[in-house]
Enzyme design. Structure first.
Site, short mmCIF file in Angstrom:
data_model
loop_
_atom_site.label_atom_id
_atom_site.label_comp_id
_atom_site.label_asym_id
_atom_site.label_seq_id
_atom_site.Cartn_x
_atom_site.Cartn_y
_atom_site.Cartn_z
N SER A 13 0.85 -1.18 0.00
CA SER A 13 0.00 0.00 0.00
C SER A 13 0.89 1.23 0.00
O SER A 13 1.98 1.21 0.58
CB SER A 13 -0.88 0.01 1.25
OG SER A 13 -1.53 1.26 1.39
N TYR B 50 -1.51 0.14 10.57
CA TYR B 50 -1.63 -0.31 9.18
C TYR B 50 -0.46 0.22 8.36
O TYR B 50 0.21 -0.54 7.65
CB TYR B 50 -2.96 0.15 8.59
CG TYR B 50 -3.09 -0.16 7.11
CD1 TYR B 50 -3.44 -1.44 6.70
CD2 TYR B 50 -2.85 0.81 6.14
CE1 TYR B 50 -3.55 -1.74 5.34
CE2 TYR B 50 -2.96 0.51 4.80
CZ TYR B 50 -3.30 -0.75 4.40
OH TYR B 50 -3.41 -1.05 3.07
#
Length: 159
Positions: A59, A72
């Site tokens: 990501s 995250y």
């Protein structure tokens, strides 16, 4: 092998109390350790293959330090390091990562307007699609001279 599992617990980045040990464990277990376990379990078969390839799905949060939560973003940043280290450890198996930006998937259900607002920061005038991400995965699989790299698929969102 494509490691495409991912998880998040949405928290404001400055919510340090919300980033509990359980949230950290969950993010690291899914976003970092699962790809590690898969690579380790498949190492012999990948090495025995004529052209073994691993593609981790990361990501842009791992590059920017921003995203759905601090745990995250950190877990995806650690995946960048795992990708590079595995490229060395498993060579000649090629190990790369594809790091999408915002892609309008089921994760955005109910928040589509906010997602489109965030995606509007991209330089090209369209949303990144799952097909764009799949094309990048196929590209790094097909290119036999790429290993240890992170390919960003975000329409210029992080430039």
């Amino acid at each position: 092998m494509v490691d495409n599992a991912g998880a998040t617990v949405p928290l404001p980045l400055d919510d340090l109390d919300g980033a509990t040990d359980d949230v950290w464990r969950q993010m690291l277990a899914v976003n970092l350790m699962a790809p590690w376990y898969c690579a380790r379990a498949g190492a012999d078969d990948l090495r025995a293959a004529q052209d073994g390839v691993v593609v981790n799905i990361g990501s842009i949060a791992g590059l920017t330090g921003s995203g759905s939560s601090l745990p995250y973003a950190v877990s995806k940043s650690a995946l960048h390091g795992l990708t590079r280290s595995l490229a060395r450890a498993l060579a000649p198996v090629r190990v790369n990562e594809v790091a999408p930006g915002l892609v309008m998937t089921r994760w955005w259900a109910g928040n589509e307007e906010r997602g489109r607002e965030l995606a509007s920061a991209a330089l090209i005038d369209r949303e990144t699609t799952p097909e764009d991400v799949a094309s990048a995965v196929l590209g790094v699989v097909a290119s036999r001279a790429i290993t240890g790299q992170t390919v960003v698929v975000d329409g210029g969102q992080t430039l």
